[in-house]
Design a protein around this motif. Sequence first.
Motif, PDB file in Angstrom:
ATOM      1  N   ASP A 167       0.862  -1.367   0.042  1.00 27.61           N
ATOM      2  CA  ASP A 167       0.174  -0.003  -0.155  1.00 27.61           C
ATOM      3  C   ASP A 167       0.817   1.110  -0.107  1.00 27.61           C
ATOM      4  O   ASP A 167       0.484   2.346  -0.697  1.00 27.61           O
ATOM      5  CB  ASP A 167      -1.124  -0.035   1.308  1.00 27.61           C
ATOM      6  N   SER A 168       1.583   1.627   0.721  1.00 31.81           N
ATOM      7  CA  SER A 168       2.844   2.295   0.748  1.00 31.81           C
ATOM      8  C   SER A 168       3.522   2.650  -0.669  1.00 31.81           C
ATOM      9  O   SER A 168       3.673   3.666  -1.091  1.00 31.81           O
ATOM     10  CB  SER A 168       3.810   2.222   1.917  1.00 31.81           C
ATOM     11  N   ARG A 170       2.546   1.460  -3.336  1.00 30.66           N
ATOM     12  CA  ARG A 170       1.860   2.016  -4.478  1.00 30.66           C
ATOM     13  C   ARG A 170       1.717   3.576  -4.473  1.00 30.66           C
ATOM     14  O   ARG A 170       1.743   4.070  -5.705  1.00 30.66           O
ATOM     15  CB  ARG A 170       0.339   1.506  -4.300  1.00 30.66           C
ATOM     16  N   ARG A 229      -5.479  -2.348  -8.207  1.00 29.55           N
ATOM     17  CA  ARG A 229      -4.851  -1.976  -6.821  1.00 29.55           C
ATOM     18  C   ARG A 229      -4.920  -3.063  -6.196  1.00 29.55           C
ATOM     19  O   ARG A 229      -3.955  -3.625  -5.713  1.00 29.55           O
ATOM     20  CB  ARG A 229      -5.947  -0.955  -5.893  1.00 29.55           C
ATOM     21  N   GLU A 230      -5.787  -4.091  -6.335  1.00 27.01           N
ATOM     22  CA  GLU A 230      -5.887  -5.273  -5.608  1.00 27.01           C
ATOM     23  C   GLU A 230      -6.490  -6.407  -6.400  1.00 27.01           C
ATOM     24  O   GLU A 230      -7.441  -6.281  -7.183  1.00 27.01           O
ATOM     25  CB  GLU A 230      -6.457  -5.368  -4.301  1.00 27.01           C
TER      26      GLU A 230
END
Length: 262
Positions: A167-168, A170, A229-230
């Motif tokens: 997440d960071s 990205r 994203r996921e």
Amino acid sequence: MRLKGRHVVITGASGGIGEQIAYEAARQGAVPVLLARSEERLKEASARIEAQTGIRAPYASLDVSDRGMIEAVVSQLIADLGAIDVLVNNAGFGVFRYVEDIDLDEMERMFAVNVFGLIACTKAVYSHMKERGSGHIINIASQAGKIATPKSSVYSATKHAVVGFTDSLRLEAGRFGIFVTAVNPGPVETNFFSTADESGEYVRNVSRWMLRPEAVAKRVVAAMMTPTREVNMPRWMDLGSRLYRLAPGLVEKVAKRAFFQK
């Protein structure tokens, strides 16, 4: 055409999800580059991929827990290939134990491979992708990185770390045209469980819900070089993890028996 000629580097590619990602990438015209510890198994996988798809699949031995080896192998790949377009951080393993039974040496190995190795591989390709202004880093995490269950404390901790790192990353990488995706599958039919659960109890309990590695691979390859994203599989487990974030106490109470299926 989106992946035609792209170099897709995959760790843990000698079997399971990693090998299936390589097959699917080759079918889409990409050049899969296989990395894993066993050179013999890589050689066999590479031959199978070329025989079935007609695409040559270069390979190199790599232990992702060896940082010096990572730097050397990635540098050589960049020199040989000219570019790394996609990195799939797939190497990893787990062992399911209650906390009182945790082997601390085993714990260190799990973090060395699942977390530190993943970060080191990412760092090794990141500057290269920044300079090119493009690339895609795909981290294979797990639904265990969203919902921790009994007997998976250490494994879940490693996957929570991967989700947080991803997440960071990205947010940072987006400034340079680099895509970053977390892949969170539930249980997958691979030899992962021969190490994670030697008793076979967990597999017996959840076998009807297990994902096929080919299905996971198709979703991963479909996301390559897109701003995904996921990737969360299966859908019902993704819905469960979303509900867990909203009402963790309720989910733990209702699903307690299911959580002890390990």
